[in-house]
Design an enzyme around this catalytic site. Structure first.
Site, PDB file in Angstrom:
ATOM      1  N   TYR A 264      -8.699 -32.625 -15.774  1.00 50.55           N
ATOM      2  CA  TYR A 264      -8.073 -31.969 -14.625  1.00 50.55           C
ATOM      3  C   TYR A 264      -7.843 -30.482 -14.841  1.00 50.55           C
ATOM      4  O   TYR A 264      -7.480 -29.775 -13.909  1.00 50.55           O
ATOM      5  CB  TYR A 264      -6.722 -32.620 -14.314  1.00 50.55           C
ATOM      6  CG  TYR A 264      -6.808 -33.827 -13.419  1.00 50.55           C
ATOM      7  CD1 TYR A 264      -7.448 -34.989 -13.849  1.00 50.55           C
ATOM      8  CD2 TYR A 264      -6.228 -33.826 -12.148  1.00 50.55           C
ATOM      9  CE1 TYR A 264      -7.522 -36.100 -13.036  1.00 50.55           C
ATOM     10  CE2 TYR A 264      -6.301 -34.932 -11.327  1.00 50.55           C
ATOM     11  CZ  TYR A 264      -6.943 -36.060 -11.766  1.00 50.55           C
ATOM     12  OH  TYR A 264      -7.016 -37.164 -10.953  1.00 50.55           O
TER      13      TYR A 264
ATOM     14  N   LYS B  43     -10.522 -43.576 -24.857  1.00 55.71           N
ATOM     15  CA  LYS B  43     -11.899 -44.042 -24.952  1.00 55.71           C
ATOM     16  C   LYS B  43     -12.427 -43.474 -26.255  1.00 55.71           C
ATOM     17  O   LYS B  43     -13.388 -42.690 -26.273  1.00 55.71           O
ATOM     18  CB  LYS B  43     -12.674 -43.552 -23.710  1.00 55.71           C
ATOM     19  CG  LYS B  43     -14.103 -44.017 -23.615  1.00 55.71           C
ATOM     20  CD  LYS B  43     -14.262 -45.462 -23.197  1.00 55.71           C
ATOM     21  CE  LYS B  43     -15.715 -45.865 -23.334  1.00 55.71           C
ATOM     22  NZ  LYS B  43     -15.949 -47.296 -23.024  1.00 55.71           N
TER      23      LYS B  43
ATOM     24  N   ASP C 118     -11.625 -48.884 -20.468  1.00 58.95           N
ATOM     25  CA  ASP C 118     -12.382 -49.907 -19.721  1.00 58.95           C
ATOM     26  C   ASP C 118     -11.780 -51.294 -19.978  1.00 58.95           C
ATOM     27  O   ASP C 118     -11.554 -52.077 -19.048  1.00 58.95           O
ATOM     28  CB  ASP C 118     -13.883 -49.849 -20.051  1.00 58.95           C
ATOM     29  CG  ASP C 118     -14.201 -49.788 -21.536  1.00 58.95           C
ATOM     30  OD1 ASP C 118     -13.266 -49.607 -22.348  1.00 58.95           O
ATOM     31  OD2 ASP C 118     -15.390 -49.918 -21.889  1.00 58.95           O
TER      32      ASP C 118
ATOM     33  N   ASP D 262      -4.854 -41.501 -13.758  1.00 62.48           N
ATOM     34  CA  ASP D 262      -5.068 -41.470 -12.305  1.00 62.48           C
ATOM     35  C   ASP D 262      -5.692 -42.783 -11.852  1.00 62.48           C
ATOM     36  O   ASP D 262      -5.234 -43.414 -10.899  1.00 62.48           O
ATOM     37  CB  ASP D 262      -5.977 -40.288 -11.953  1.00 62.48           C
ATOM     38  CG  ASP D 262      -6.305 -40.253 -10.474  1.00 62.48           C
ATOM     39  OD1 ASP D 262      -5.366 -40.379  -9.675  1.00 62.48           O
ATOM     40  OD2 ASP D 262      -7.493 -40.116 -10.129  1.00 62.48           O
TER      41      ASP D 262
ATOM     42  N   ASP E 221      -3.863 -46.346  -9.735  1.00 65.53           N
ATOM     43  CA  ASP E 221      -4.277 -46.943  -8.456  1.00 65.53           C
ATOM     44  C   ASP E 221      -4.442 -48.454  -8.631  1.00 65.53           C
ATOM     45  O   ASP E 221      -4.019 -49.250  -7.784  1.00 65.53           O
ATOM     46  CB  ASP E 221      -5.581 -46.322  -7.937  1.00 65.53           C
ATOM     47  CG  ASP E 221      -5.335 -45.170  -6.965  1.00 65.53           C
ATOM     48  OD1 ASP E 221      -4.214 -44.612  -6.970  1.00 65.53           O
ATOM     49  OD2 ASP E 221      -6.256 -44.819  -6.201  1.00 65.53           O
TER      50      ASP E 221
END
Ligand code: IPM
Ligand code: MN
Length: 353
Positions: free
Chosen positions: A140, A191, A224, A248, A252
């Site tokens: 970001y 990750k 993941d 982010d 959701d």
């Protein structure tokens, strides 16, 4: 003695305006008859404002917002793809600019499945965790560019920025939240198998800070895999700390698991209190249902509860959450108008102890 809190209100666009109205009513109802009063200033910012004046976030308004103790934020943005908003830069120029310039490094997003609420999951179990998303760095940060745009040789970069300083402050904040909760568990998500550089820095810092918190059980998940775990066994999570973009996406998903994005609250918090923190639902301005008073204001109302907590008004925050809990237990998330939900929550607010 009366405490006056200077509150900047940015209702924004679309349903942001409708849900913020209800959050403000709830704030007033909780504070009624007490010794805390809100001194509000409304700032009309967002896509509507851009269309009317061409402004995204004028410096003088940003400076004025900075003079407040907290910001209540609705949602901003117009219809996706609206050509008139091509140069508006609403996300980066307004929302992210406030988060970055006001050092909102802790994007705190609780996910709890309240009784009476149906999750998208068949057997969610007890869901009660909080995602602590880094708010000022990662992909970001805005470090990148586009060369030879529009040609076959176009090159674009979006470089993820990770500083030891930035990682350490969010990791420390996440551990301090874990210390305050019952289960004393922290999961860090990254990750590291692919993003080996930033992953190594995150790992080094998490391990260093973990050593100072022997009472917290720490585990690690690749992002993941974390999506699978969140769907298959969300009950295992207590505090999750993660990078800006991973956070982010995961929040959701967490919103859906917690009964829908209409319930998902968020605080963009500056724990050092050098600038006002901002409280905003996770959802956007939903232009498709704007102006119809159809949006669920619960996410905005729960965000206002997070604001009370941040302002040291924990009892008031709890009264909001208890009222939301009572309303959801009685009526679930059945379709109701925005003000009807506001009315029901206000009616459920317990008198001050
Ligand atoms: C959120 C939103 C924002 C983000 C957008 C609107 C810039 O999706 O608050 O999660 O990506 O952080
Ligand atoms: Mn998002």
């Amino acid at each position: 003695m009366t405490r006056t809190i200077k509150l900047a209100v940015i209702p924004g666009d679309g349903i942001g305006v409708e849900v913020t109205e209800q959050a403000n009513r709830v704030l007033d109802a909780v504070l009624a008859g007490g010794d805390v009063v809100l001194d509000r200033t409304e700032f009309k910012l967002g896509a509507e404002r851009f269309l009317a004046t061409g402004d995204t976030l004028p410096a003088a308004e940003q400076a004025a917002i900075a003079e407040h103790e907290a910001i209540l934020f609705g949602a901003v943005g117009g219809v996706p793809g609206d050509p008139r908003l091509k140069n508006a830069n609403i996300e980066r120029g307004l929302l992210l600019k406030l988060r970055f310039d006001f050092e909102h490094y802790a994007n705190v997003r609780p996910c709890a499945l309240f009784p009476g609420v149906e999750s998208t999951l068949k057997h969610p179990g007890e869901v009660d965790f909080v995602v602590v998303r880094e708010g000022t760095e990662g992909p970001y940060a805005g470090n990148g560019g586009r060369l030879r745009a529009g040609t076959p040789n176009e090159v674009s970069t979006e470089v993820s920025v990770n500083t030891a300083f930035g990682i350490e402050r969010i990791v420390r904040h996440a551990f301090s939240i874990a210390e305050q909760r019952d289960r004393k568990k922290l999961t860090w998500v990254h990750k590291t198998n692919v993003l080996v550089h930033s992953g190594a820095t995150w790992q080094r810092i998490v391990e260093t800070v973990a050593a100072e918190h022997p009472g917290i059980a720490v585990d690690y998940m690749h992002v993941d895999a974390a999506t699978i775990h969140m769907v298959q066994n969300p009950a295992q999570f207590d505090v999750i700390v993660t990078d800006n973009l991973f956070g982010d996406i995961l929040t959701d998903l967490a919103g859906a698991i917690g009964g829908g994005i209409g319930l998902a609250a968020s605080g963009s918090i500056n724990p050092d209190r050098t600038f006002p923190s901002m409280f905003e639902p996770v959802h956007g301005s939903a232009p498709d249902i704007a102006g119809q008073q159809k949006a669920d204001p619960t996410a905005a109302i729960l965000s206002a509860a997070l604001m009370f907590d941040h302002l040291g008004l924990q009892a008031e925050g709890d009264r909001v959450r208890d009222a939301v809990r009572a309303d959801l237990a009685a009526r679930g998330t059945a379709a109701r108008s925005t003000p009807e939900v506001g009315d029901a929550i206000i009616a459920a607010i317990a008198p001050r102890a």
